[in-house]
Design a protein around this motif. Structure first.
Motif, PDB file in Angstrom:
ATOM      1  N   ARG A   1       0.827  -1.211   0.000  1.00  0.00           N
ATOM      2  CA  ARG A   1       0.000   0.000   0.000  1.00  0.00           C
ATOM      3  C   ARG A   1       0.863   1.263   0.000  1.00  0.00           C
TER       4      ARG A   1
ATOM      5  N   TYR B   1       2.221   1.640  -3.541  1.00  0.00           N
ATOM      6  CA  TYR B   1       1.148   2.116  -4.426  1.00  0.00           C
ATOM      7  C   TYR B   1       0.863   3.598  -4.198  1.00  0.00           C
ATOM      8  N   SER B   2       0.797   4.008  -2.944  1.00  0.00           N
ATOM      9  CA  SER B   2       0.439   5.398  -2.651  1.00  0.00           C
ATOM     10  C   SER B   2       1.515   6.372  -3.117  1.00  0.00           C
TER      11      SER B   2
ATOM     12  N   ASP C   1       8.643   0.567  -7.012  1.00  0.00           N
ATOM     13  CA  ASP C   1       7.350   0.639  -6.330  1.00  0.00           C
ATOM     14  C   ASP C   1       6.274  -0.174  -7.032  1.00  0.00           C
ATOM     15  N   ARG C   2       6.223  -0.138  -8.349  1.00  0.00           N
ATOM     16  CA  ARG C   2       5.178  -0.890  -9.058  1.00  0.00           C
ATOM     17  C   ARG C   2       5.337  -2.385  -8.808  1.00  0.00           C
TER      18      ARG C   2
ATOM     19  N   ALA D   1       4.596  -3.259  -5.084  1.00  0.00           N
ATOM     20  CA  ALA D   1       3.169  -3.252  -4.758  1.00  0.00           C
ATOM     21  C   ALA D   1       2.518  -4.567  -5.183  1.00  0.00           C
ATOM     22  N   GLU D   2       2.750  -4.993  -6.411  1.00  0.00           N
ATOM     23  CA  GLU D   2       2.113  -6.236  -6.865  1.00  0.00           C
ATOM     24  C   GLU D   2       2.636  -7.440  -6.094  1.00  0.00           C
TER      25      GLU D   2
ATOM     26  N   HIS E   1      -6.921  -4.270  -3.255  1.00  0.00           N
ATOM     27  CA  HIS E   1      -5.829  -3.326  -3.497  1.00  0.00           C
ATOM     28  C   HIS E   1      -5.094  -3.647  -4.798  1.00  0.00           C
ATOM     29  N   TRP E   2      -4.989  -4.916  -5.111  1.00  0.00           N
ATOM     30  CA  TRP E   2      -4.367  -5.330  -6.371  1.00  0.00           C
ATOM     31  C   TRP E   2      -5.189  -4.790  -7.543  1.00  0.00           C
TER      32      TRP E   2
ATOM     33  N   LEU F   1      -4.543  -1.106  -7.941  1.00  0.00           N
ATOM     34  CA  LEU F   1      -3.237  -0.898  -8.575  1.00  0.00           C
ATOM     35  C   LEU F   1      -3.354  -1.024 -10.096  1.00  0.00           C
TER      36      LEU F   1
ATOM     37  N   ILE G   1      -3.050   2.715 -11.573  1.00  0.00           N
ATOM     38  CA  ILE G   1      -1.656   2.910 -11.985  1.00  0.00           C
ATOM     39  C   ILE G   1      -1.426   2.370 -13.392  1.00  0.00           C
TER      40      ILE G   1
END
Length: 226
Positions: A72, A75-76, A88-89, A92-93, A114-115, A118, A122
């Motif tokens: 999270r 992602y943020s 970060d990408r 996150a995944e 959340h996935w 994303l 994004i």
């Protein structure tokens, strides 16, 4: 029995009183809840990132909560363009994938949600996000978790036809209001207003009533839209 401090911190979190919630817990108390609240505060206020990251780093690194909160944060940073990092990408995944495979159904649901966000926000891949949204919604519905459902349908609604979209956004708002989740309710008011016609009286009322709350709670991404 839930310890009194934990219950109070949870209630304060629902009200958007993140500083008070953290103060109730105190250093070293309920580290997972403390990290969750710190990440929530960062996400809504767009401030306190360093403290949130330290709180997450204090968790057992392989725990589902650590995976989810680390993802999270990554992602943020991408979403808000606040010092995003090169990995970060991918981070996150990877975090969402690990949390989804933890064996905890509640964590799996939040990770799937959340996935989806994303992929949606994004990657701009709504088709890829849809199956994750649907999985998360099934988990929320089966468990009767209206709070969780409110998150999913708020993000799923823009992909629906206008009538269903507005109905879902209204349900998200009503679920949050009924549960006393103040920052989430304010966000839901603003989102519903965005999808109503410019001359709709309901839109004007939603904006009028949500603005003072956004200012009081310092919800950065709502205030920055002005």
């Amino acid at each position: 029995m839930i310890p009194d401090d934990t219950y109070i911190a949870r209630r304060l979190q629902l009200l958007g009183e993140w500083d008070a919630a953290l103060a109730v817990l105190g250093p070293g108390t309920e580290p997972e809840l403390r990290a969750e609240i710190a990440v929530d505060r960062w996400f809504f206020r767009i401030e306190g990132h360093e403290e949130a990251e330290k709180a997450v780093a204090a968790l057992e690194p392989v725990s589902p909560t650590a995976h989810l909160l680390t993802a999270r944060l990554a992602y943020s940073r991408l979403l808000f363009q606040r010092d995003p990092r090169a990995d970060d990408r991918a981070a996150a995944e990877a975090g969402y994938r690990a949390a989804a495979g933890s064996g905890d159904e509640k964590q799996r649901g939040w990770a799937e949600y959340h996935w989806a966000v994303l992929l949606d926000n994004i990657d701009e891949d709504p088709a890829g996000a849809l199956s994750h949204y649907e999985t998360a919604l099934e988990i929320a519905t089966n468990s009767g978790d209206g709070y969780f459902e409110s998150y999913i349908i708020r993000h799923l609604a823009p992909h629906k036809e206008p009538a269903e979209r507005i109905a879902m956004l209204r349900r998200s708002l009503h679920l949050r209001a009924a549960l006393g989740a103040r920052p989430q309710t304010i966000a839901a008011q603003a989102t519903l207003a965005d999808y109503l016609p410019a001359n709709d009286p309901e839109r004007a009322e939603l904006l009028r009533t949500s603005r003072p709350g956004a200012e009081e709670l310092h919800i950065g991404w709502l205030l920055s839209e002005d």
